[in-house]
Write a protein that holds these residues in place. Structure first.
Motif, PDB file in Angstrom:
ATOM      1  N   ARG A 560       4.655  67.379  40.420  1.00  0.00           N
ATOM      2  CA  ARG A 560       3.715  66.986  39.366  1.00  0.00           C
ATOM      3  C   ARG A 560       4.211  67.452  37.995  1.00  0.00           C
ATOM      4  O   ARG A 560       4.106  66.729  37.001  1.00  0.00           O
ATOM      5  CB  ARG A 560       2.331  67.576  39.651  1.00  0.00           C
ATOM      6  CG  ARG A 560       1.578  66.881  40.781  1.00  0.00           C
ATOM      7  CD  ARG A 560       0.224  67.549  41.020  1.00  0.00           C
ATOM      8  NE  ARG A 560      -0.535  66.865  42.043  1.00  0.00           N
ATOM      9  CZ  ARG A 560      -1.375  65.864  41.810  1.00  0.00           C
ATOM     10  NH1 ARG A 560      -1.546  65.436  40.568  1.00  0.00           N
ATOM     11  NH2 ARG A 560      -2.034  65.293  42.797  1.00  0.00           N
ATOM     12  N   ILE A 561       4.735  68.669  37.950  1.00  0.00           N
ATOM     13  CA  ILE A 561       5.249  69.205  36.684  1.00  0.00           C
ATOM     14  C   ILE A 561       6.461  68.403  36.220  1.00  0.00           C
ATOM     15  O   ILE A 561       6.591  68.062  35.033  1.00  0.00           O
ATOM     16  CB  ILE A 561       5.590  70.699  36.845  1.00  0.00           C
ATOM     17  CG1 ILE A 561       4.294  71.508  37.028  1.00  0.00           C
ATOM     18  CG2 ILE A 561       6.381  71.218  35.642  1.00  0.00           C
ATOM     19  CD1 ILE A 561       4.516  72.948  37.440  1.00  0.00           C
ATOM     20  N   ASP A 562       7.342  68.065  37.164  1.00  0.00           N
ATOM     21  CA  ASP A 562       8.536  67.291  36.811  1.00  0.00           C
ATOM     22  C   ASP A 562       8.178  65.898  36.301  1.00  0.00           C
ATOM     23  O   ASP A 562       8.899  65.324  35.471  1.00  0.00           O
ATOM     24  CB  ASP A 562       9.467  67.173  38.018  1.00  0.00           C
ATOM     25  CG  ASP A 562      10.157  68.490  38.351  1.00  0.00           C
ATOM     26  OD1 ASP A 562      10.084  69.420  37.523  1.00  0.00           O
ATOM     27  OD2 ASP A 562      10.752  68.592  39.446  1.00  0.00           O
ATOM     28  N   ALA A 563       7.076  65.347  36.804  1.00  0.00           N
ATOM     29  CA  ALA A 563       6.643  64.033  36.322  1.00  0.00           C
ATOM     30  C   ALA A 563       6.128  64.111  34.886  1.00  0.00           C
ATOM     31  O   ALA A 563       6.134  63.109  34.159  1.00  0.00           O
ATOM     32  CB  ALA A 563       5.554  63.474  37.240  1.00  0.00           C
ATOM     33  N   LEU A 564       5.707  65.297  34.473  1.00  0.00           N
ATOM     34  CA  LEU A 564       5.200  65.488  33.114  1.00  0.00           C
ATOM     35  C   LEU A 564       6.302  65.879  32.136  1.00  0.00           C
ATOM     36  O   LEU A 564       6.296  65.460  30.976  1.00  0.00           O
ATOM     37  CB  LEU A 564       4.119  66.581  33.120  1.00  0.00           C
ATOM     38  CG  LEU A 564       2.830  66.247  33.878  1.00  0.00           C
ATOM     39  CD1 LEU A 564       2.047  67.519  34.189  1.00  0.00           C
ATOM     40  CD2 LEU A 564       1.974  65.284  33.049  1.00  0.00           C
ATOM     41  N   VAL A 565       7.245  66.697  32.622  1.00  0.00           N
ATOM     42  CA  VAL A 565       8.352  67.162  31.784  1.00  0.00           C
ATOM     43  C   VAL A 565       9.637  67.016  32.592  1.00  0.00           C
ATOM     44  O   VAL A 565       9.787  67.636  33.652  1.00  0.00           O
ATOM     45  CB  VAL A 565       8.161  68.638  31.361  1.00  0.00           C
ATOM     46  CG1 VAL A 565       9.341  69.102  30.517  1.00  0.00           C
ATOM     47  CG2 VAL A 565       6.853  68.819  30.605  1.00  0.00           C
ATOM     48  N   ASP A 566      10.552  66.222  32.099  1.00  0.00           N
ATOM     49  CA  ASP A 566      11.838  66.023  32.768  1.00  0.00           C
ATOM     50  C   ASP A 566      12.503  67.385  32.985  1.00  0.00           C
ATOM     51  O   ASP A 566      12.669  68.154  32.030  1.00  0.00           O
ATOM     52  CB  ASP A 566      12.727  65.142  31.890  1.00  0.00           C
ATOM     53  CG  ASP A 566      14.046  64.770  32.566  1.00  0.00           C
ATOM     54  OD1 ASP A 566      14.485  65.511  33.465  1.00  0.00           O
ATOM     55  OD2 ASP A 566      14.636  63.752  32.181  1.00  0.00           O
ATOM     56  N   PRO A 567      12.878  67.713  34.232  1.00  0.00           N
ATOM     57  CA  PRO A 567      13.498  69.029  34.482  1.00  0.00           C
ATOM     58  C   PRO A 567      14.685  69.322  33.578  1.00  0.00           C
ATOM     59  O   PRO A 567      14.899  70.473  33.187  1.00  0.00           O
ATOM     60  CB  PRO A 567      13.919  68.936  35.954  1.00  0.00           C
ATOM     61  CG  PRO A 567      13.002  67.929  36.558  1.00  0.00           C
ATOM     62  CD  PRO A 567      12.718  66.936  35.473  1.00  0.00           C
ATOM     63  N   ALA A 568      15.440  68.288  33.231  1.00  0.00           N
ATOM     64  CA  ALA A 568      16.602  68.496  32.365  1.00  0.00           C
ATOM     65  C   ALA A 568      16.198  68.811  30.928  1.00  0.00           C
ATOM     66  O   ALA A 568      17.017  69.307  30.139  1.00  0.00           O
ATOM     67  CB  ALA A 568      17.497  67.259  32.392  1.00  0.00           C
ATOM     68  N   GLU A 569      14.932  68.518  30.589  1.00  0.00           N
ATOM     69  CA  GLU A 569      14.462  68.708  29.213  1.00  0.00           C
ATOM     70  C   GLU A 569      13.482  69.870  29.081  1.00  0.00           C
ATOM     71  O   GLU A 569      12.860  70.032  28.030  1.00  0.00           O
ATOM     72  CB  GLU A 569      13.781  67.418  28.732  1.00  0.00           C
ATOM     73  CG  GLU A 569      14.715  66.234  28.601  1.00  0.00           C
ATOM     74  CD  GLU A 569      15.742  66.474  27.498  1.00  0.00           C
ATOM     75  OE1 GLU A 569      15.350  66.976  26.417  1.00  0.00           O
ATOM     76  OE2 GLU A 569      16.928  66.180  27.722  1.00  0.00           O
TER      77      GLU A 569
END
Length: 722
Positions: A560-569
């Motif tokens: 869910r967190i990755d869908a909100l903030v790109d892990p690379a960013e």
């Protein structure tokens, strides 16, 4: 009121929690109205899933063989939740041979349904051992998967009949069996050899204690406390990972405080775990001789060498309970029930005599320990809170839970069983401790269905923290803000902050510490913060979770967190998702949010808890003790200590928009008279929520419960919770 009228009333009035409470009245009516079976049958077939569950349990109270027909039909229903509740309800009935195969099928499937079926087959083993053993042994002949064979084998071990022993002996010594199957068979054989002796010894100890001159006040008590959902170690190294939350911190700190703040095994001499000044304000002499903390198991160094190094015997000992199923989800934990019950019994006998055991949480560990305590005659103290009741109410209010889908949700979250366990333990424990909340009496009556007027049975006790540990963190963070070089723990935070873009290094920290679990709302915090306007005013630091090997619950939150903030960013946008850290580290990072780190983080940061509800909120209290402005859930315990607008903001965390607005308000207010607010927060926590205040109150409760039990006859009957 007749059954048909009761059912009609339940179908047309009340909330889900009221339907759950109404089950008792429906069961009472069914016991006196055999003609009401048709109304129950119709309710079970209906589309109101909550009433259908209540009707299944009510049918088990009807003194008519036709009631077993109703339960048998439910046991074969296409709806899984009805099959499981029928298996549970059948424990009240005399054995029915035709129902044994579907019960064995549930054991084969495992999880909660398998545990419930094991309990019913265990009960039926007294009156129909031959049939139960025959069906279990036949299933063993046809199933080859090791986890299935383990469950079938341990179920055979629950049947107190000689016919089960050859099957167990063969499995224990068969080299072709997987190790988990052989271990289950050996544990069952060992249990069969020693079970009666353990209970006999417990009765003899009870008789000796009752006959001894003097009062219970003369006894140096040994108190057990338990949480099998976590690996609890004295150093709190795994707090925030998987299911290791505030309960782990509480049990370590409380155990130390109960024995007069002596160091736990593996802890430093002369202070509390985690270093720093110990909160001894007003501490009375120790009134508990020993504390035994039982958990899922950890690399706790309680060896003789470690004890000798401390130059004193360990008075706060840690005992791991081996659980064969590595739980990837909460559902998996129920498959550990039999192993948990056996392991708890062994630990309590080995470290005994244990004079009382304190249980918390409506989970498999508490359920297993309740059985063991009944068998061994150990007084039980239970901490009760309206959980999952308050969550059910909240989800119903939001429209997520309805009468038409309740059973489907119950099959995942076990709401009915957990709610019943809380109610039964609150009523039947030797003493019940209550979590403070704003409308305590009204909420427990409305949500749980218990009256708390009896002061001899119910005592509100606030949980506590070791303020000395927080003071040490504050001292170090303040020194760094004033120019001192950071010690290693704050140096680690500084290094993380250096990974942010230069233009973000002067922003304050929004910090949250806790498990990555949907009820803790970490993804909701990220969603609220990720709004561009809010994100430009602070960086977000989330401390918690096993990022390298996430559990299913952790993986869900990370996705869910990755869908909100790109892990690379993440770093570019100001999100630091760093995984769990030891309690000592987290305390220093929270304190650093208040003071900032020169060139890396501005002062006047904010602590945010995004939980759907918090029954108390130890991490919130720790942040307040550090002088940090807090954002906390409106529901539950925080409303009893957060002064909204002054020391924090209370908010409906189920609404991301409201949570975002509360964070913005917190960032704006954190700089207003920060020293005065911090002093007020710390004073409140120190005066009302010290771990030593909690320990003194509980020690009195433990001693009173032991004193009452000394004169009461020992019962060795295991509560079937049915």
């Amino acid at each position: 009121m007749a059954v048909a009228e009761q059912v009609r009333e339940m179908l047309h009035t009340g909330t889900l929690t009221q339907v759950m409470q109404h089950e008792e009245r429906l069961a009472h009516a069914a016991a006196h109205d055999p003609d009401g079976l048709e109304a129950l049958r119709a309710a079970i077939a209906g589309d109101d899933q909550a009433v259908a569950i209540a009707a299944v349990h009510a049918a088990s109270h009807v003194d008519d063989e036709r009631a077993s027909d109703v339960l048998d039909a439910a046991l074969r229903d296409a709806r899984p939740f009805l099959r499981e509740h029928s298996a549970w309800a059948f424990a009240r009935r005399r054995p029915r041979t035709a129902a044994i195969p579907p019960l064995v099928d549930l054991v084969i499937a495992g999880g909660f349904g398998g545990m419930i079926a094991q309990r019913t087959l265990e009960a039926w083993g007294d009156d129909a051992p031959e049939a139960v053993v025959a069906h279990l042994s036949e299933a063993l002949r046809t199933h080859t998967a090791a986890p299935v064979r383990r469950r079938l084998t341990e179920t055979l071990g629950l049947i107190r009949d000689p016919r089960a022993l050859p099957h167990l002996d063969r499995a224990a010594h068969d080299p072709s069996e997987e190790a988990v199957v052989r271990d289950a068979a050996r544990d069952a054989l060992d249990d069969a050899r020693h079970r009666d002796a353990r209970e006999r010894d417990a009765r003899e100890r009870d008789a000796v204690a009752t006959a001894e001159p003097g009062s219970a006040a003369d006894t140096e008590l040994t108190i057990a406390q338990l949480f099998l959902g976590a690996d609890i170690d004295a150093g709190l190294r795994t707090v925030g990972s998987d299911n290791n939350g505030g309960i782990a911190t509480l049990l370590v700190r409380l155990g130390d405080a109960l024995i007069g703040d002596a160091p736990s095994c593996g802890g430093p001499i002369g202070g509390s775990i985690g270093g720093g000044r110990s909160d001894r304000s007003g501490a009375a002499p120790a009134t508990v001789g020993r504390v035994l903390t039982l958990s899922r198991g950890a690399d706790v160094d309680c060896t003789p060498a470690a004890t000798a190094a401390a130059d004193q015997p360990s008075r706060h000992a840690y005992a791991p309970i081996h659980l064969p199923v590595a739980a990837a989800s909460v559902e998996d934990t129920w498959s550990n029930f039999v192993a948990a019950r056996r392991g708890i019994a062994r630990a309590l006998v080995e470290h005994g005599p244990v004079h009382a055991i304190h249980l918390r949480m409506a989970d498999v560990g508490t359920f297993a320990a309740w059985d063991v305590a009944n068998a061994l005659g150990i007084p039980v103290i239970f901490t009760a809170a309206p959980d999952p009741h308050a969550l059910i109410e909240s989800l119903e209010h939001s429209g997520v839970l309805t009468r038409q889908n309740f059973g489907e949700h119950d099959a995942r979250d076990r709401y009915w069983f957990r709610a019943r366990l809380v109610r039964d333990l609150a009523r039947r424990a030797d003493h019940t401790v209550l979590m403070p909340r704003e409308r305590l009496r009204a909420d427990l009556q409305r949500l749980v269905g218990i009256e708390i007027d009896d002061a001899a049975q119910y005592t509100p006790v606030a949980e506590g923290i070791d303020v000395g540990v927080i003071d040490a963190a504050v001292d170090e963070a303040r020194a760094v803000a004033q120019g001192a070089d950071p010690e290693p723990l704050l140096a680690e935070l500084a290094e993380l902050l250096r990974g942010l873009p230069a233009h973000r290094r002067g922003l304050p920290l929004l910090i949250s510490v806790g498990r990555l679990h949907r009820v803790k709302g970490m993804s909701s915090i990220v969603e609220a913060w990720a709004d561009p306007e809010l994100r430009e005013h602070c960086n977000l630091l989330i401390v918690g979770g096993n990022l390298a090997r996430p559990s299913a619950d952790e993986a869900e939150q990370i996705a869910r967190i990755d869908a909100l903030v790109d892990p690379a960013e993440r770093a570019a946008q100001g999100l630091l998702l760093v995984g769990h850290r030891p309690n000592e580290t987290a305390a220093r990072w929270v304190a650093a949010a208040r003071f900032g780190i020169p060139g890396l983080a501005a002062p006047h940061g904010v602590y945010v808890c995004g939980s759907m509800k918090e029954e108390f909120g130890l991490a919130i209290l720790e942040a307040m003790a550090a002088g940090v402005f807090v954002i906390a859930p409106l529901r539950g315990g925080p409303a009893t200590y957060v002064e909204s607008g002054r020391t924090g903001v209370l908010v409906d965390t189920s609404d991301v928009g409201q949570l975002r607005a509360a964070i913005a308000t917190g960032l704006a207010r954190a700089a207003d008279e920060p020293d005065a607010r911090a002093a007020a927060s710390r004073a409140l926590v120190s005066e009302r929520f010290s771990i030593h205040t909690m320990a003194r109150t509980l020690a009195g409760i433990y001693r009173a419960a032991h004193g009452r039990r000394r004169t009461a006859p020992l019962s060795t009957e295991s509560d079937q919770h049915a």
